[in-house]
Design an enzyme around this catalytic site. Structure first.
Site, PDB file in Angstrom:
ATOM      1  N   SER A 131      28.540  27.404  61.287  1.00  0.00           N
ATOM      2  CA  SER A 131      29.660  26.558  60.858  1.00  0.00           C
ATOM      3  C   SER A 131      29.709  25.221  61.589  1.00  0.00           C
ATOM      4  CB  SER A 131      30.987  27.307  61.061  1.00  0.00           C
ATOM      5  OG  SER A 131      31.245  27.515  62.434  1.00  0.00           O
ATOM      6  N   LYS A 190      35.736  24.790  66.372  1.00  0.00           N
ATOM      7  CA  LYS A 190      35.772  23.759  65.335  1.00  0.00           C
ATOM      8  C   LYS A 190      35.979  22.390  66.001  1.00  0.00           C
ATOM      9  CE  LYS A 190      35.709  26.956  62.125  1.00  0.00           C
ATOM     10  NZ  LYS A 190      34.457  27.209  61.354  1.00  0.00           N
TER      11      LYS A 190
END
Length: 295
Positions: A131, A190
């Protein structure tokens, strides 16, 4: 008078010198402290704590480039630890049962505090997913079918003790309480693209804030952010279309994965509360045995 003092000293029962080495193995400086040289014992203990923590900080912090300084401090720690153990080869007074119990409780407490303190100060993790690719590499398969484990990273738990998260920071946060779409009690990594007060939108793969294209930091200016598009799996999407905007509220942060085509992030489940953030990713390192897993 001197003879009385000597007789009294000789009457104190002691263990063999190797016991002092064992005690100092568990608590640096314990042998010196228990044998009467308390100042020396305290100095040894503090020196080991400072060098150990300092080497880990230098290894993890982006403020110190490379790993040379960390290696120097780790080498100094190892040398002084050996010297400390050699100097711990001395008789120490015998303990009663309560004394042994007390010593091991203290040893457990010190080592537990070291572990917990380090865990909140600097924590190692490994990255299993793609990711955050290409910034952070996840697990990859070789042509022969074997799997190469993803990047190992350090997370600075102290990064936001005296400051707020900034746009472009790569953070690790807990998923607890964010959304029913997220699993509970997991850790995600993230990049922050929106801070409190921002009004975000996405047009042609570019991030806009208050209608203006974001140019700073460079990590965001160069990041191609895709709109998730309307889907049937989620009742609510964030920034699903070019006409959508999202205002980031106080104490919340909007995050995405750098691999926006393959990242489950704020576009799907909303912003991250500040209380969920555990730290900022600092730099990649080699494997450590107690590295945790993040998504």
């Amino acid at each position: 008078m001197k003879a009385d003092d000597q007789n009294q000293a000789e009457s104190v029962k002691t263990y063999r010198p190797w016991v002092g080495v064992v005690l100092s193995f568990f608590v640096p400086g314990a042998s010196q402290f228990l044998s009467g040289k308390r100042a020396n014992g305290v100095v040894w203990f503090l020196a080991m704590e400072i060098l150990g923590t300092g080497s880990l900080w230098c290894l993890a912090s982006p403020v110190v480039p490379g790993k040379f300084t960390a290696f120097i401090l780790a080498g100094a720690y190892l040398v002084l630890w050996i010297v400390m153990l050699v100097k711990s080869y001395r008789p120490v007074p015998r303990f009663r049962r309560f004394g042994w119990i007390s010593f091991f409780l203290v040893a457990l407490l010190i080592n537990g505090l070291d572990y917990q303190g380090t865990d909140h100060f600097i924590r190692p993790f490994f990255m299993p997913t793609a990711s955050m690719s290409p910034t952070l590499q996840g697990n990859t398969k070789r042509p022969d079918g074997t799997t190469v484990r993803g990047d190992r990273i350090f997370v600075e738990g102290y990064a936001y003790w005296f400051s707020k998260p900034q746009r472009g920071d790569i953070i690790v946060f807990k998923t607890t309480g964010i959304s029913s779409a997220l699993p509970e009690n997991e850790l995600y990594v993230k990049r922050i693209i929106g801070v409190p007060g921002d009004v975000l939108s996405i047009q042609d793969g570019h991030l806009l804030n208050h209608g203006q294209r974001v140019t700073e930091p460079v990590s965001l200016a160069n990041l191609a952010i895709l709109s998730p598009g309307q889907g049937q799996l989620f009742s609510q999407l964030y920034l699903a279309n070019a006409t959508d905007t999202f205002a980031v509220t106080n104490d919340c942060y909007f995050v995405v994965g750098d691999n926006t085509a393959n990242s489950f992030d704020s576009r799907f489940w909303g912003p991250v509360p500040e209380k969920n953030i555990i730290g900022r990713v600092s730099k990649i390192y080699w494997p450590l045995s107690r590295a945790g897993r993040i998504q």
